[in-house]
Motif scaffolding. Sequence first.
Motif, PDB file in Angstrom:
ATOM      1  N   GLN A  37       5.826   7.011  -0.022  1.00  0.00           N
ATOM      2  CA  GLN A  37       4.595   6.436   0.133  1.00  0.00           C
ATOM      3  C   GLN A  37       4.263   5.651  -1.003  1.00  0.00           C
ATOM      4  OE1 GLN A  37       1.999   9.827   0.858  1.00  0.00           O
ATOM      5  NE2 GLN A  37       2.935   9.993   2.967  1.00  0.00           N
ATOM      6  N   PHE A  38       4.459   5.997  -2.085  1.00  0.00           N
ATOM      7  CA  PHE A  38       3.997   5.204  -3.600  1.00  0.00           C
ATOM      8  C   PHE A  38       4.973   3.994  -3.677  1.00  0.00           C
ATOM      9  CE2 PHE A  38       4.902   4.096  -8.011  1.00  0.00           C
ATOM     10  CZ  PHE A  38       3.698   4.015  -8.365  1.00  0.00           C
ATOM     11  N   VAL A  39       6.180   4.153  -3.268  1.00  0.00           N
ATOM     12  CA  VAL A  39       7.008   2.689  -3.195  1.00  0.00           C
ATOM     13  C   VAL A  39       6.496   1.639  -2.265  1.00  0.00           C
ATOM     14  CG1 VAL A  39       9.071   1.942  -2.809  1.00  0.00           C
ATOM     15  CG2 VAL A  39       8.975   3.904  -4.281  1.00  0.00           C
ATOM     16  N   GLU A  40       6.073   2.324  -1.029  1.00  0.00           N
ATOM     17  CA  GLU A  40       5.609   1.460  -0.031  1.00  0.00           C
ATOM     18  C   GLU A  40       4.132   0.542  -0.559  1.00  0.00           C
ATOM     19  OE1 GLU A  40       5.202   3.758   3.579  1.00  0.00           O
ATOM     20  OE2 GLU A  40       7.178   3.949   3.826  1.00  0.00           O
ATOM     21  N   GLN A  41       3.247   1.465  -1.145  1.00  0.00           N
ATOM     22  CA  GLN A  41       2.419   0.859  -1.650  1.00  0.00           C
ATOM     23  C   GLN A  41       2.495  -0.096  -2.710  1.00  0.00           C
ATOM     24  OE1 GLN A  41      -0.151   4.122  -3.041  1.00  0.00           O
ATOM     25  NE2 GLN A  41      -0.561   5.090  -1.045  1.00  0.00           N
ATOM     26  N   GLU A  42       3.510  -0.171  -3.465  1.00  0.00           N
ATOM     27  CA  GLU A  42       3.859  -0.920  -4.557  1.00  0.00           C
ATOM     28  C   GLU A  42       4.281  -2.184  -4.042  1.00  0.00           C
ATOM     29  OE1 GLU A  42       3.133  -1.030  -7.876  1.00  0.00           O
ATOM     30  OE2 GLU A  42       2.193   1.090  -7.684  1.00  0.00           O
ATOM     31  N   LEU A  43       5.209  -2.072  -2.840  1.00  0.00           N
ATOM     32  CA  LEU A  43       5.861  -3.026  -2.215  1.00  0.00           C
ATOM     33  C   LEU A  43       4.557  -3.951  -1.556  1.00  0.00           C
ATOM     34  CD1 LEU A  43       8.658  -1.375  -0.499  1.00  0.00           C
ATOM     35  CD2 LEU A  43       9.128  -2.899  -2.244  1.00  0.00           C
ATOM     36  N   GLU A  44       3.865  -3.346  -1.134  1.00  0.00           N
ATOM     37  CA  GLU A  44       2.523  -4.148  -0.763  1.00  0.00           C
ATOM     38  C   GLU A  44       1.697  -5.085  -1.796  1.00  0.00           C
ATOM     39  OE1 GLU A  44       0.082  -1.560   1.365  1.00  0.00           O
ATOM     40  OE2 GLU A  44       1.412  -1.155   3.366  1.00  0.00           O
ATOM     41  N   LYS A  45       1.649  -4.516  -2.865  1.00  0.00           N
ATOM     42  CA  LYS A  45       0.996  -5.081  -3.956  1.00  0.00           C
ATOM     43  C   LYS A  45       1.659  -6.090  -4.578  1.00  0.00           C
ATOM     44  CE  LYS A  45      -0.379  -1.452  -5.872  1.00  0.00           C
ATOM     45  NZ  LYS A  45      -0.905  -0.315  -7.020  1.00  0.00           N
ATOM     46  N   ASN A  46       3.104  -5.878  -4.890  1.00  0.00           N
ATOM     47  CA  ASN A  46       3.966  -6.627  -5.630  1.00  0.00           C
ATOM     48  C   ASN A  46       4.686  -7.700  -5.081  1.00  0.00           C
ATOM     49  OD1 ASN A  46       5.571  -7.686  -7.793  1.00  0.00           O
ATOM     50  ND2 ASN A  46       5.170  -5.761  -8.971  1.00  0.00           N
ATOM     51  N   PRO A  47       4.700  -8.851  -5.049  1.00  0.00           N
ATOM     52  CA  PRO A  47       5.618 -10.066  -4.106  1.00  0.00           C
ATOM     53  C   PRO A  47       7.224  -9.866  -4.880  1.00  0.00           C
ATOM     54  CG  PRO A  47       4.264 -11.197  -5.808  1.00  0.00           C
ATOM     55  CD  PRO A  47       3.770  -9.564  -5.879  1.00  0.00           C
ATOM     56  N   PHE A  48       7.411  -9.467  -5.988  1.00  0.00           N
ATOM     57  CA  PHE A  48       8.646  -9.229  -6.391  1.00  0.00           C
ATOM     58  C   PHE A  48       9.657  -8.314  -6.165  1.00  0.00           C
ATOM     59  CE2 PHE A  48       6.143 -11.964  -9.447  1.00  0.00           C
ATOM     60  CZ  PHE A  48       6.412 -13.038  -9.051  1.00  0.00           C
ATOM     61  N   ASP A  61      18.741 -13.305  -3.049  1.00  0.00           N
ATOM     62  CA  ASP A  61      17.814 -12.909  -2.921  1.00  0.00           C
ATOM     63  C   ASP A  61      17.479 -11.701  -3.957  1.00  0.00           C
ATOM     64  OD1 ASP A  61      17.132 -14.560  -0.992  1.00  0.00           O
ATOM     65  OD2 ASP A  61      18.301 -13.449   0.706  1.00  0.00           O
ATOM     66  N   GLY A  62      16.916 -10.567  -3.189  1.00  0.00           N
ATOM     67  CA  GLY A  62      16.487  -9.214  -3.975  1.00  0.00           C
ATOM     68  C   GLY A  62      17.841  -8.905  -4.726  1.00  0.00           C
ATOM     69  N   SER A  63      17.862  -8.879  -5.776  1.00  0.00           N
ATOM     70  CA  SER A  63      19.059  -8.579  -6.565  1.00  0.00           C
ATOM     71  C   SER A  63      18.585  -7.880  -8.056  1.00  0.00           C
ATOM     72  CB  SER A  63      19.967  -9.702  -6.913  1.00  0.00           C
ATOM     73  OG  SER A  63      19.173 -10.771  -7.642  1.00  0.00           O
ATOM     74  N   PRO A  64      19.361  -7.044  -8.618  1.00  0.00           N
ATOM     75  CA  PRO A  64      18.749  -6.386  -9.812  1.00  0.00           C
ATOM     76  C   PRO A  64      18.818  -7.497 -10.881  1.00  0.00           C
ATOM     77  CG  PRO A  64      20.648  -5.424  -8.980  1.00  0.00           C
ATOM     78  CD  PRO A  64      20.531  -6.506  -8.283  1.00  0.00           C
ATOM     79  N   ILE A  65      18.150  -7.189 -12.109  1.00  0.00           N
ATOM     80  CA  ILE A  65      18.058  -8.219 -13.127  1.00  0.00           C
ATOM     81  C   ILE A  65      19.508  -8.028 -13.980  1.00  0.00           C
ATOM     82  CG2 ILE A  65      16.958  -8.811 -15.394  1.00  0.00           C
ATOM     83  CD1 ILE A  65      14.623  -7.292 -14.173  1.00  0.00           C
ATOM     84  N   SER A  66      19.922  -9.149 -14.781  1.00  0.00           N
ATOM     85  CA  SER A  66      21.104  -9.264 -15.701  1.00  0.00           C
ATOM     86  C   SER A  66      22.377  -9.358 -14.755  1.00  0.00           C
ATOM     87  CB  SER A  66      21.141  -7.834 -16.705  1.00  0.00           C
ATOM     88  OG  SER A  66      19.739  -8.107 -17.195  1.00  0.00           O
ATOM     89  N   GLY A  67      22.389  -9.451 -13.489  1.00  0.00           N
ATOM     90  CA  GLY A  67      23.605  -9.698 -12.623  1.00  0.00           C
ATOM     91  C   GLY A  67      24.222  -8.257 -12.666  1.00  0.00           C
ATOM     92  N   LEU A 293      14.636  -3.229  -5.353  1.00  0.00           N
ATOM     93  CA  LEU A 293      15.183  -4.052  -6.091  1.00  0.00           C
ATOM     94  C   LEU A 293      14.240  -5.307  -6.458  1.00  0.00           C
ATOM     95  CD1 LEU A 293      18.239  -5.004  -3.770  1.00  0.00           C
ATOM     96  CD2 LEU A 293      18.216  -3.609  -5.840  1.00  0.00           C
ATOM     97  N   ILE A 294      14.520  -6.015  -7.482  1.00  0.00           N
ATOM     98  CA  ILE A 294      13.531  -7.093  -8.048  1.00  0.00           C
ATOM     99  C   ILE A 294      14.080  -8.425  -7.624  1.00  0.00           C
ATOM    100  CG2 ILE A 294      12.615  -8.337 -10.005  1.00  0.00           C
ATOM    101  CD1 ILE A 294      12.736  -5.672 -11.520  1.00  0.00           C
ATOM    102  N   ASN A 295      13.145  -9.188  -6.778  1.00  0.00           N
ATOM    103  CA  ASN A 295      13.738 -10.540  -6.254  1.00  0.00           C
ATOM    104  C   ASN A 295      13.480 -11.463  -7.496  1.00  0.00           C
ATOM    105  OD1 ASN A 295      14.353 -12.967  -5.059  1.00  0.00           O
ATOM    106  ND2 ASN A 295      13.323 -12.170  -3.148  1.00  0.00           N
ATOM    107  N   GLN A 296      14.468 -11.711  -8.440  1.00  0.00           N
ATOM    108  CA  GLN A 296      14.272 -12.524  -9.680  1.00  0.00           C
ATOM    109  C   GLN A 296      14.614 -13.940  -9.393  1.00  0.00           C
ATOM    110  OE1 GLN A 296      17.434 -11.914 -12.259  1.00  0.00           O
ATOM    111  NE2 GLN A 296      16.270 -12.486 -14.128  1.00  0.00           N
ATOM    112  N   THR A 297      15.056 -14.303  -8.076  1.00  0.00           N
ATOM    113  CA  THR A 297      15.140 -15.782  -7.725  1.00  0.00           C
ATOM    114  C   THR A 297      13.782 -16.105  -7.305  1.00  0.00           C
ATOM    115  OG1 THR A 297      17.628 -15.392  -6.957  1.00  0.00           O
ATOM    116  CG2 THR A 297      16.307 -17.253  -6.116  1.00  0.00           C
ATOM    117  N   TYR A 298      13.220 -15.327  -6.640  1.00  0.00           N
ATOM    118  CA  TYR A 298      11.681 -15.959  -6.109  1.00  0.00           C
ATOM    119  C   TYR A 298      10.710 -16.114  -7.220  1.00  0.00           C
ATOM    120  CZ  TYR A 298       7.234 -15.533  -3.596  1.00  0.00           C
ATOM    121  OH  TYR A 298       6.079 -15.756  -3.262  1.00  0.00           O
ATOM    122  N   PHE A 299      11.157 -14.982  -8.232  1.00  0.00           N
ATOM    123  CA  PHE A 299      10.210 -15.022  -9.454  1.00  0.00           C
ATOM    124  C   PHE A 299      10.282 -16.411 -10.332  1.00  0.00           C
ATOM    125  CE2 PHE A 299       9.771 -14.361 -14.178  1.00  0.00           C
ATOM    126  CZ  PHE A 299       8.653 -14.306 -14.397  1.00  0.00           C
TER     127      PHE A 299
END
Length: 480
Positions: A37-48, A61-67, A293-299
């Motif tokens: 539930q906490f992760v779902e709330q963070e997904l709604e607030k954070n576009p990355f 797309d959504g990929s971890p940082i540093s390859g 995951l963090i979408n670094q490309t979108y950022f």
Amino acid sequence: MKSFTSLQQRQQQTLTMTPQLMESIRLLQLAHYELHQFVEQELEKNPFLELASNDGPASGDGSPISGENPNIGTRKTSVDGSTRAEIPELPGQWKSIRDTANIPAADGPSLAEFAASPETLHDHVARQIALTAFTPQERFIARELAGHLEDTGYVQVNLFELAKKLNVPETDVQRTLGTLQLLDPPGIFARNLRECLEIQLRQRNRFDPAMAALVANLEMLAQRNFRALKRYCGVDEDDLLDMMHEIRTLDPKPGNRFQSGGPEYIIADVWVRPSPGDGWIIELNPDTLPKVLINQTYFSEVSRLTTQNAQDQAFLNDCFQNASWLVRSLDHRAKTILKVATEIVRQQDVFLEHGIAHLRPLKLKAVAEAINMHESTVSRVTSNKYMLTPRGVFELKYFFTVAIASSQGGDAYSAETVRHCIKSIIAAEPLDKAFSDDEIVARLKESGIIIARRTVTKYREAMNIPSSVQRRRERRAGLC
């Protein structure tokens, strides 16, 4: 005496709890459903932030940082009987913590979508009220009474106040309630246990004066005071036994046979299974770990478009930092759970092999010192977390029990083991005798367990085991 002011410089170190640090600590004690539930709330607030799909993230797309490699398998470690296994450090600081790449996607809708939902108690009652020959006013009263119906089948309502609220005579409310008490299941719309049993006995045509006296003295029945019950009911021992057996066939909560909601399951956070060689394999349940995951490309793309706006750039940086913190916190949470579970298995390996009689006394401090963590951290990790073992599913806190001294000078016994021994002693009692608490203390002492009589009494009552006097009365009456 002169007073004066002066400026002085002093350097000191203090520990400050930042909001993110407090949130990381809170994540440790969240159960898996609260974490999702906490992760779902963070997904709604954070576009990355995004959840990885079953096929893994697409390129760019959504990929971890540093390859780093996003397809990291389920974390696990092993424990043998001689050394403590080191927790392997997984590659990379930023990583997903659930691998679903090898799980096939479901084809078509689930069969559960076509299953009929179970009928609830209120649906069952409403259907019967619609088919009952009520007058319009009685039907109105019946629906109001049904609104006060509890899931157990009881109705807790003051008839006088209800009649006043509906502006109807109280006799009409009483008559309607009497009709509702004839509905299925038997005993429904009772206002207390005594009335519930009386309704069921009347429908069986078994509510004679002797049975009425027994129902009126349920407290004596609970106390196993059979001698007084025979006197009040005016029956002999055989008749009393028959009446008590019939009471036991009645349903004290007739509404419980209807499901008020879906079944509840315990999902283990940690799996423990025997190693093919020797020892145990401990792994985290991937279903309890969200793959974030963090979408670094979108950022990067959005940052290029907002280079001229300092306020927007600050917002984007803040979102990116929060996303990085969440992934790092989830990773730390998974590692900490695995460390604590591994140490618990190492400490309680004999219990896993031989059962509850070999459960060792264990404190949070011992586990915390073994894995170089603070005791409060271990306490948070073991809250609302479950472990699936060959012995069953246990909450992690189950393995932490106080120590009971041993008269032989060896290792102490855990409190859970002592409770198991008390239950075994009582289960092995001869049919013509019930051991008193003092006798149980003596038998425990013969096994090497030193325990006070009041402790035996406390453990026995916690397990809902009656006293020796009550057990003796039951056996004399032929109920055991």
